[in-house]
Write a protein that holds these residues in place. Structure first.
Motif, PDB file in Angstrom:
ATOM      1  N   ALA A 450     -59.532  60.402   4.137  1.00 27.68           N
ATOM      2  CA  ALA A 450     -58.109  60.231   3.845  1.00 27.68           C
ATOM      3  C   ALA A 450     -57.875  58.833   3.288  1.00 27.68           C
ATOM      4  CB  ALA A 450     -57.274  60.435   5.112  1.00 27.68           C
ATOM      5  N   MET A 451     -57.155  58.747   2.169  1.00 26.12           N
ATOM      6  CA  MET A 451     -56.852  57.469   1.534  1.00 26.12           C
ATOM      7  C   MET A 451     -55.391  57.114   1.842  1.00 26.12           C
ATOM      8  SD  MET A 451     -59.808  57.173   0.317  1.00 26.12           S
ATOM      9  CE  MET A 451     -59.628  55.657  -0.602  1.00 26.12           C
ATOM     10  N   GLU A 452     -55.216  55.984   2.524  1.00 26.80           N
ATOM     11  CA  GLU A 452     -53.882  55.582   2.969  1.00 26.80           C
ATOM     12  C   GLU A 452     -53.366  54.425   2.133  1.00 26.80           C
ATOM     13  OE1 GLU A 452     -54.370  54.622   7.035  1.00 26.80           O
ATOM     14  OE2 GLU A 452     -54.490  56.709   7.713  1.00 26.80           O
ATOM     15  N   ASP A 453     -52.023  54.302   2.083  1.00 27.02           N
ATOM     16  CA  ASP A 453     -51.423  53.147   1.430  1.00 27.02           C
ATOM     17  C   ASP A 453     -51.327  51.988   2.426  1.00 27.02           C
ATOM     18  OD1 ASP A 453     -49.353  53.782   3.141  1.00 27.02           O
ATOM     19  OD2 ASP A 453     -48.056  54.614   1.580  1.00 27.02           O
ATOM     20  N   ASP A 454     -50.670  50.911   2.002  1.00 24.84           N
ATOM     21  CA  ASP A 454     -50.573  49.719   2.859  1.00 24.84           C
ATOM     22  C   ASP A 454     -49.787  49.971   4.129  1.00 24.84           C
ATOM     23  OD1 ASP A 454     -51.983  48.376   0.954  1.00 24.84           O
ATOM     24  OD2 ASP A 454     -50.222  47.513  -0.031  1.00 24.84           O
ATOM     25  N   TYR A 455     -49.019  51.077   4.165  1.00 26.47           N
ATOM     26  CA  TYR A 455     -48.205  51.368   5.340  1.00 26.47           C
ATOM     27  C   TYR A 455     -48.836  52.439   6.223  1.00 26.47           C
ATOM     28  CZ  TYR A 455     -44.868  48.921   2.401  1.00 26.47           C
ATOM     29  OH  TYR A 455     -44.263  47.988   1.608  1.00 26.47           O
ATOM     30  N   GLY A 456     -50.082  52.799   5.934  1.00 20.16           N
ATOM     31  CA  GLY A 456     -50.780  53.769   6.762  1.00 20.16           C
ATOM     32  C   GLY A 456     -50.423  55.212   6.464  1.00 20.16           C
ATOM     33  N   GLN A 457     -49.735  55.442   5.356  1.00 15.35           N
ATOM     34  CA  GLN A 457     -49.375  56.812   4.992  1.00 15.35           C
ATOM     35  C   GLN A 457     -50.442  57.397   4.070  1.00 15.35           C
ATOM     36  OE1 GLN A 457     -46.656  58.394   6.300  1.00 15.35           O
ATOM     37  NE2 GLN A 457     -46.438  56.517   7.516  1.00 15.35           N
ATOM     38  N   VAL A 458     -50.876  58.615   4.407  1.00 14.34           N
ATOM     39  CA  VAL A 458     -51.900  59.272   3.595  1.00 14.34           C
ATOM     40  C   VAL A 458     -51.327  59.608   2.228  1.00 14.34           C
ATOM     41  CG1 VAL A 458     -53.385  61.304   3.371  1.00 14.34           C
ATOM     42  CG2 VAL A 458     -53.098  60.207   5.601  1.00 14.34           C
ATOM     43  N   GLN A 459     -52.029  59.171   1.187  1.00  9.88           N
ATOM     44  CA  GLN A 459     -51.616  59.451  -0.184  1.00  9.88           C
ATOM     45  C   GLN A 459     -52.529  60.467  -0.862  1.00  9.88           C
ATOM     46  OE1 GLN A 459     -48.748  58.025  -1.534  1.00  9.88           O
ATOM     47  NE2 GLN A 459     -48.499  57.359   0.579  1.00  9.88           N
ATOM     48  N   HIS A 460     -53.814  60.401  -0.541  1.00 10.79           N
ATOM     49  CA  HIS A 460     -54.772  61.290  -1.176  1.00 10.79           C
ATOM     50  C   HIS A 460     -55.878  61.639  -0.182  1.00 10.79           C
ATOM     51  CE1 HIS A 460     -53.018  58.948  -4.548  1.00 10.79           C
ATOM     52  NE2 HIS A 460     -53.042  60.112  -5.170  1.00 10.79           N
ATOM     53  N   TYR A 461     -56.595  62.704  -0.500  1.00 11.26           N
ATOM     54  CA  TYR A 461     -57.831  63.052   0.180  1.00 11.26           C
ATOM     55  C   TYR A 461     -58.929  63.110  -0.871  1.00 11.26           C
ATOM     56  CZ  TYR A 461     -54.952  64.431   4.167  1.00 11.26           C
ATOM     57  OH  TYR A 461     -54.071  64.442   5.213  1.00 11.26           O
ATOM     58  N   VAL A 462     -60.069  62.494  -0.561  1.00  9.46           N
ATOM     59  CA  VAL A 462     -61.213  62.503  -1.471  1.00  9.46           C
ATOM     60  C   VAL A 462     -62.341  63.260  -0.796  1.00  9.46           C
ATOM     61  CG1 VAL A 462     -62.888  61.099  -2.718  1.00  9.46           C
ATOM     62  CG2 VAL A 462     -60.528  60.310  -2.495  1.00  9.46           C
ATOM     63  N   ALA A 463     -62.824  64.294  -1.462  1.00  8.61           N
ATOM     64  CA  ALA A 463     -63.923  65.105  -0.943  1.00  8.61           C
ATOM     65  C   ALA A 463     -65.130  64.914  -1.854  1.00  8.61           C
ATOM     66  CB  ALA A 463     -63.513  66.570  -0.887  1.00  8.61           C
ATOM     67  N   VAL A 464     -66.267  64.597  -1.254  1.00  8.66           N
ATOM     68  CA  VAL A 464     -67.528  64.464  -1.971  1.00  8.66           C
ATOM     69  C   VAL A 464     -68.508  65.441  -1.344  1.00  8.66           C
ATOM     70  CG1 VAL A 464     -69.380  62.897  -2.656  1.00  8.66           C
ATOM     71  CG2 VAL A 464     -67.042  62.028  -2.447  1.00  8.66           C
ATOM     72  N   PHE A 465     -69.132  66.255  -2.173  1.00  9.36           N
ATOM     73  CA  PHE A 465     -70.025  67.273  -1.601  1.00  9.36           C
ATOM     74  C   PHE A 465     -71.241  67.447  -2.487  1.00  9.36           C
ATOM     75  CE2 PHE A 465     -67.070  69.441  -4.406  1.00  9.36           C
ATOM     76  CZ  PHE A 465     -67.884  70.304  -5.137  1.00  9.36           C
ATOM     77  N   SER A 466     -72.284  67.987  -1.885  1.00  8.31           N
ATOM     78  CA  SER A 466     -73.513  68.285  -2.610  1.00  8.31           C
ATOM     79  C   SER A 466     -73.995  69.664  -2.188  1.00  8.31           C
ATOM     80  CB  SER A 466     -74.586  67.230  -2.332  1.00  8.31           C
ATOM     81  OG  SER A 466     -74.843  67.142  -0.938  1.00  8.31           O
ATOM     82  N   ASP A 467     -74.655  70.317  -3.105  1.00 10.36           N
ATOM     83  CA  ASP A 467     -75.249  71.631  -2.843  1.00 10.36           C
ATOM     84  C   ASP A 467     -76.554  71.413  -2.087  1.00 10.36           C
ATOM     85  OD1 ASP A 467     -76.377  74.103  -2.837  1.00 10.36           O
ATOM     86  OD2 ASP A 467     -76.059  74.513  -4.967  1.00 10.36           O
ATOM     87  N   ILE A 468     -76.594  71.868  -0.841  1.00 12.88           N
ATOM     88  CA  ILE A 468     -77.794  71.641  -0.018  1.00 12.88           C
ATOM     89  C   ILE A 468     -78.571  72.938   0.161  1.00 12.88           C
ATOM     90  CG2 ILE A 468     -76.832  69.653   1.192  1.00 12.88           C
ATOM     91  CD1 ILE A 468     -76.212  71.519   3.553  1.00 12.88           C
TER      92      ILE A 468
END
Length: 916
Positions: A450-468
C-alpha cells in the motif's frame, strides 16, 4: 447650598451698610442746601464776594465748599481756582463735575451727583450767576465707622460661614475628592483595578461614577490595545519564524531597484552570502541573475500583484546554476512597493523526476509483472511483463479490478486475511493462484504494498508478481526427492521410517507382526570402482527391477543410499512368509546382470528383524536388522540372518572398536586430512574440507564410516569433534598467515549441536586462533536439520549470530522445502555425491542438479558439488552453474603438508596468471 447662605449673609450686611451710607449722604445733601443758602445770603450783604477772588475763597473755606465761582455772560468771572478765571464754562467739562443735560445759568437749581452737589443761583444786582460745588459724601469718620462695622459684621459672618463651610466641605467635598485623588494616584501607579466604587447622587458622587466609567472604558481600551499588540507581536514573531525557517529561498527586495531588504537563512545557506553582505545591495550587484534582464522579465510576469510557479535559473555565489520555481507577491510599506520572492530549488525534484522516468523504464522492462491500482483497487497501469505473463493487454484490464485475474482457487477468507494484513502492516506477500487470459491457472509469487501519502492515507496499491510455475515444478521435484531416492525413484529412509512407524502403530493395535529386511549388495563397491559410477548406477536400477516385483502390495522397498536397501513388510502372519520373500530375493539376485556389455554377478546380504520379538520401536528394529545384516555378511555373504540375541560377536567387535577409539582420542593415531575445494569457473582453491583419519596400531586404518557413527552412538563424538574443530582452525590460521583467504569446512554432528557448551567452544576456538568467523564453514547434514525444524532454526540463528558460514551437507537425500531453506539462512548447499555420480544419465541426475542449482541461486545460496570423479562430471557442473566442486578427480584428501604445497603453488601462479 453653603455658598448660597454665605452670599445671602454678606448681601444682608452690605445692604444694611448701604442704607446707613444713604442716610449719611442725605444728611450731607441737606447740609449742602443750607450752605448754599448761607452763601447766597452773604453775597447779598457783601459786594466783595462777586469781585474779589480772595473773599470768595474765604467764604468757601468757612462753609466747606469744594469749589465756588461767578459766571457772567458764559465766562468765569471769579473762581476759587484762579486757573479757571476768564475761561468759558464749557472748559469746566472734564475738570469739575457737571450734570447732564447742560446747565441753564439763568435759572436757579440744585443738582446732586454721586458724591457732590451743584447749586446754581442767578444774582439780580449785576447779572452774574453763582455756581457752588459742595461734597455730599458723609464725613470720613462716619464712613470709616460704618466701614468698620461692615467689616466686623462681614468678618463674623465669614467666620461663621467658613466654619460651616469647612464642615460641609470636609464632609461632602474633601473626602470624596481625596478618595477620587487616591483612585487616580493608584491608577497612575499601574493599579488598573482601583475604582471609586458606589457613590451618592451628588455632583462628586456622579463625578466618581463617571470616573469609574472612564476607567472601565480605559481598561477595556487598554486590554483591547494590549491584545491587539500581543496579536501583532505574535503574528510578527510567527512571520519572522516562518520567514526564517521556510524551506524555500525567500527574499524581499524593493520593486523599483531590486535592493535586498531581507533574506531568510536558507537563502543565505544556498546562495552563499551572509545576510550582512547582501542587505542594501541589489541582486544584480551580487550576480544572482546571470542575465540583467532576467529580473525585469520576472517582474513583468507579476499579475494582480502575484507571481505563481515561474520556472527560472539563477546563480549562487560560486557561479553554480540553481534551477528553481519562483512564487511571490508585491506589497507596499510606507508607500514603497516591495517584491517578496520565494524560490524553490527544484534541482533535486528534477533529478528525482529523471530517476522516476528511469524507474518507469526499468519497471517496463522488468521480467516481473507490475500492476498499480488506485485506493479503490481499480487498475491504473500495468507493464509489459504483466501482459507477457497473464496474456491481458493493458486495455483489457485498466479500469477493472484485479478480480479479472482471479482463478477461484482461493476462497473469500483467504482474500479477507490478505487485505487485513495489508491494512495493518501495509504489505502482503505470498503464493497465489491466478488465471491467464487463456483460462490457464498458474501459480504466482505476489507482493502487494500500500502506497500512502504524507497523511497516512492509502493512494495506490502496487502489486509485483512472477510466474513461479517452473519453481513450483522444481519444488515438487525436490519435494519428491525429499522422500525418494533420485536414482531409483524408491522411497528413501525418511519415507520408510514414516511408513514403518505407521505400520508399527497398526500392528500394536491389531496384534499383528511386521518385519524389516535390510539388504546390502555384496561386492558392489568393486564394480563401482572398477567400471565407474555409470555402470554402478545402472546396476542399482536393475537390482530394483528384480526385487520390486517380489514385494507384496503394501510392502515398502526403500533405498538407503549407496548399495543398501530396506524392505518393510507389514501385517505379517508368520515368520516363514519372510523367509519365502528373502529366498526369492536371493534367488533373483543370483542371476547375472548384463550392463554396458559387462556380465556382472552380484549377490546380496540380508538382515531381518521382527516385531514384536526384536523390538517395539522402529529405531530398535532398524538397529537389529542392521546387526543381523552384519552377521549375514560375516557368515559369507549372499545369505540372510534373522536377528537373535546370541549375535555377540558383532557386539564384541563394536566394543573393541569403541575401546580403541577412546584410546586413540588425544593421540597421533587421529589426524586430519584436507580435501581441496575448487572454484568451478577459475579452477582456484577456494576452500578445504577437514576429514578425520584414524590409524590404529591394532586395527589398522579404520574407515570414518565405521568409527564416526560409533562415536556418535557412544558420545565420543564430543571430544573427537572438539579436537577436529580446534585442529582445523589452527591449521587455517597458519594458512591465512601464508596468504590463503579461503574457507575451512568442518562437519558437525547433531550430538555436538545439542550440547549447551558447543557455542562456548566455538567462541573460544575462534578467539584463540584469531581467524575471521565467516571463514569457518560448518557443514550440517540435511536430515539433521529437518529432524527438528524449530530446534534447527534456533541453532542456525545462534550460529549466524557468530557470523559463521553455514552449509547444508548431502543435500537431496533428505527433505528441505523452499520455505524452510529461506528460514534457515544458510550460505551454501552441498549436493550429495549420489547426484554427481548419476550426471551421465541425462534423464535423471542432471535435471535434478539443474533444479537444485536454480533453486539455490534464486535464494542467493552458493552450490558445492562433492564426489566429482570425472572430467565429464566437472564439465556438466560448470555448464549447470555450480560454484564450487571437490572430489577425487580434482584432489584427494591429503595431509596438511601436501595441501600447504598446493596453496603455495597457487599463490606463486597468481602473478603470472594476472600478467597473462
Amino acid at each position: 447650598m453653603v455658598v448660597s447662605l454665605v452670599v445671602a449673609a454678606l448681601l444682608a450686611v452690605w445692604a444694611e451698610n448701604q442704607a446707613d451710607m444713604r442716610a449719611l449722604q442725605h444728611q450731607a445733601q441737606d447740609r449742602a442746601r443750607l450752605v448754599a443758602s448761607l452763601v447766597n445770603h452773604h453775597l447779598e450783604e457783601d459786594d466783595r464776594l462777586s469781585t474779589e477772588n480772595q473773599a470768595l475763597r474765604q467764604l468757601a473755606g468757612q462753609h466747606e465748599i469744594s469749589q465756588a465761582m461767578l459766571v457772567q455772560d458764559g465766562q468765569i468771572a471769579n473762581s476759587t481756582l484762579g486757573t479757571l478765571q476768564g475761561r468759558p464754562v464749557s472748559a469746566l467739562q472734564g475738570t469739575l463735575w457737571l450734570p447732564n443735560p447742560p446747565l441753564d445759568l439763568h435759572s436757579p437749581g440744585a443738582f446732586f451727583g454721586k458724591d457732590q452737589a451743584l447749586f446754581v443761583q442767578p444774582l439780580a444786582q449785576d447779572g452774574k450767576t453763582l455756581l457752588l460745588w459742595v461734597d455730599t459724601l458723609p464725613p470720613m469718620p462716619a464712613r470709616l465707622a460704618n466701614l468698620g462695622r461692615l467689616a466686623l459684621m462681614a468678618l463674623v459672618t465669614a467666620l461663621l460661614a467658613g466654619g460651616f463651610f469647612y464642615w460641609v466641605l470636609n464632609r461632602a467635598l474633601v473626602k470624596p475628592i481625596e478618595h477620587i485623588s487616591l483612585v487616580l494616584r493608584q491608577h497612575m501607579r499601574g493599579e488598573r483595578s482601583a475604582r471609586v466604587g458606589p457613590t451618592d447622587k451628588s455632583e462628586l458622587g456622579q463625578l466618581g461614577g463617571w470616573l469609574d466609567l472612564v476607567l472601565d472604558d480605559e481598561e477595556r481600551a487598554l486590554r483591547s490595545l494590549q491584545e491587539s499588540h500581543e496579536k501583532l507581536e505574535e503574528q510578527t514573531a510567527l512571520f519572522q519564524r516562518v520567514f526564517k525557517i521556510m524551506p524555500d529561498l525567500v527574499s524581499i527586495t524593493r520593486l523599483d531597484d531590486g535592493v535586498l531588504v531581507n533574506v531568510n537563512e536558507n537563502w543565505v545557506k544556498r546562495i552563499g552570502w551572509s545576510k550582512e553582505e547582501v542587505l542594501g545591495r541589489t541582486t544584480l550587484e551580487l550576480g544572482v541573475w546571470s542575465n540583467p534582464s532576467d529580473r525585469q522579465q520576472l517582474v513583468g510576469q507579476v499579475k494582480d500583484n502575484l507571481l505563481r510557479n515561474v520556472r527560472l535559473c539563477f546563480q549562487d555565489r560560486w557561479g553554480e546554476t540553481v534551477e528553481a520555481e519562483a512564487s511571490g507577491c508585491v506589497f507596499e510599506e510606507n508607500d514603497v512597493p516591495y517584491l517578496l520572492l520565494s524560490f524553490r530549488d527544484i534541482g533535486e525534484r528534477l533529478r528525482k523526476e529523471k530517476d522516476l522516468r528511469l524507474l518507469a523504464q526499468v519497471v517496463e522492462v522488468s521480467l516481473d509483472g507490475v500492476m498499480i491500482t488506485d485506493a479503490s483497487q481499480h487498475i491504473l497501469t500495468v507493464n509489459s511483463a504483466f501482459t507477457t505473463i497473464t496474456g491481458f493487454a493493458p486495455e483489457d484490464v485498466i479500469g477493472q479490478t484485479p478480480k479479472v485475474l482471479s482463478s477461484g482457487y482461493q476462497d473469500a477468507s483467504f482474500y479477507k486475511t490478505m487485505w487485513q494484513q495489508i491494512a495493518a502492516q501495509g504489505f502482503w506477500k505470498g503464493e497465489i493462484w491466478n488465471k491467464r487470459k487463456s483460462g490457464e491457472v498458474y501459480p504466482q509469487w505476489l507482493s502487494i504494498r500500500a502506497m500512502e501519502d504524507d497523511y497516512g492515507q492509502v493512494q495506490h496499491y502496487v502489486a509485483v508478481f512472477s510466474d513461479i510455475s517452473e519453481h513450483k515444478a522444481a519444488e515438487a521435484r525436490i519435494a519428491f526427492l525429499a522422500y525418494h531416492d533420485p536414482l531409483t525413484g524408491l522411497p528413501n529412509r525418511t519415507l520408510l521410517v514414516d511408513r514403518a512407524e505407521q505400520a508399527l502403530i497398526q500392528a500394536k493395535r491389531g496384534g499383528d507382526r511386521l518385519a524389516i529386511i535390510y539388504l546390502d549388495l555384496d561386492r558392489f563397491k568393486s564394480v563401482n570402482d572398477s567400471l565407474g559410477h555409470d555402470i554402478g548406477d545402472t546396476l542399482l536400477k536393475e537390482v530394483v527391477k528384480r526385487i520390486k516385483p517380489l514385494c507384496r502390495e503394501g510392502d515398502t522397498l526403500s533405498r538407503q543410499g549407496g548399495d543398501e536397501f530396506l524392505l518393510l513388510i507389514p501385517k505379517l502372519v508368520a515368520a516363514n512368509q519372510v523367509e519365502l520373500i528373502v529366498e526369492r530375493i536371493l534367488a533373483a539376485m543370483s542371476e547375472p546382470f548384463v550392463i554396458g556389455g559387462h556380465r556382472l554377478w552380484i549377490s546380496t546380504s540380508i538382515g531381518v528383524s521382527l516385531y514384536p520379538e526384536d523390538g517395539d520401536n522402529v529405531a530398535q528394529l532398524l538397529r537389529q536388522a542392521d546387526t543381523a545384516l552384519y552377521h549375514a555378511k560375516d557368515s559369507g555373504r549372499s545369505t540372510y540372518s534373522f536377528f537373535n540375541k546370541d549375535m555377540d560377536r558383532d557386539l564384541n567387535e563394536r566394543l573393541q572398536l569403541e575401546s580403541a577409539l577412546k584410546d586413540a582420542i588425544g593421540t597421533p593415531q587421529l589426524t586430519l586430512h584436507y580435501q581441496p575445494q575448487f572454484d568451478v569457473a577459475s579452477g582456484d582453491i577456494v576452500g578445504v574440507e577437514a576429514l578425520m583419519r584414524w590409524h590404529s596400531p591394532v586395527l589398522g586404518d579404520v574407515s570414518p564410516s565405521k568409527f564416526i557413527p560409533l562415536a556418535e552412538d557412544t558420545g565420543l563424538i564430543m571430544p573427537l569433534g572438539a579436537w577436529c574443530l580446534e585442529e582445523a582452525c589452527r591449521q587455517l590460521a597458519q594458512w591465512r598467515k601464508a596468504g590463503f583467504q579461503g574457507l575451512m569446512a568442518v562437519n558437525i554432528s547433531v550430538r555436538q549441536l545439542v550440547r549447551p557448551d558447543f557455542f562456548d567452544l566455538l567462541e573460544s576456538v575462534l578467539a584463540g586462533t584469531d581467524i575471521p568467523a565467516h571463514r569457518l564453514e560448518l557443514e550440517l547434514t540435511e536430515s539433521l536439520m529437518m529432524d527438528n525444524v524449530d530446534a534447527s532454526l534456533e541453532v542456525v540463528r545462534r550460529l549466524k549470530a557468530l557470523q559463521l558460514t553455514l552449509s547444508i551437507d548431502d543435500f537431496g537425500t533428505g527433505y528441505s522445502s523452499l520455505s524452510y531453506l529461506k528460514q534457515f539462512s544458510v550460505d551454501s548447499l552441498k549436493i550429495d555425491q549420489s547426484f554427481i555420480r548419476g550426471l551421465s544419465d541425462a534423464q535423471q541426475s542432471r535435471p535434478l542438479v539443474r533444479a537444485i542449482v536454480q533453486m539455490a541461486h534464486s535464494l542467493e545460496l552458493r552450490v558445492i558439488a562433492e564426489g566429482v570423479e570425472t572430467s565429464e562430471q566437472l564439465a556438466i557442473l560448470r555448464q549447470e552453474g555450480v560454484d564450487v566442486a571437490q572430489g577425487y578427480f580434482l584432489g584427494r584428501p591429503e595431509p596438511a603438508k601436501v595441501i600447504s604445497g598446493l596453496l603455495a603453488e597457487q599463490a606463486m601462479s597468481l602473478p603470472a596468471a594476472q600478467k597473462g
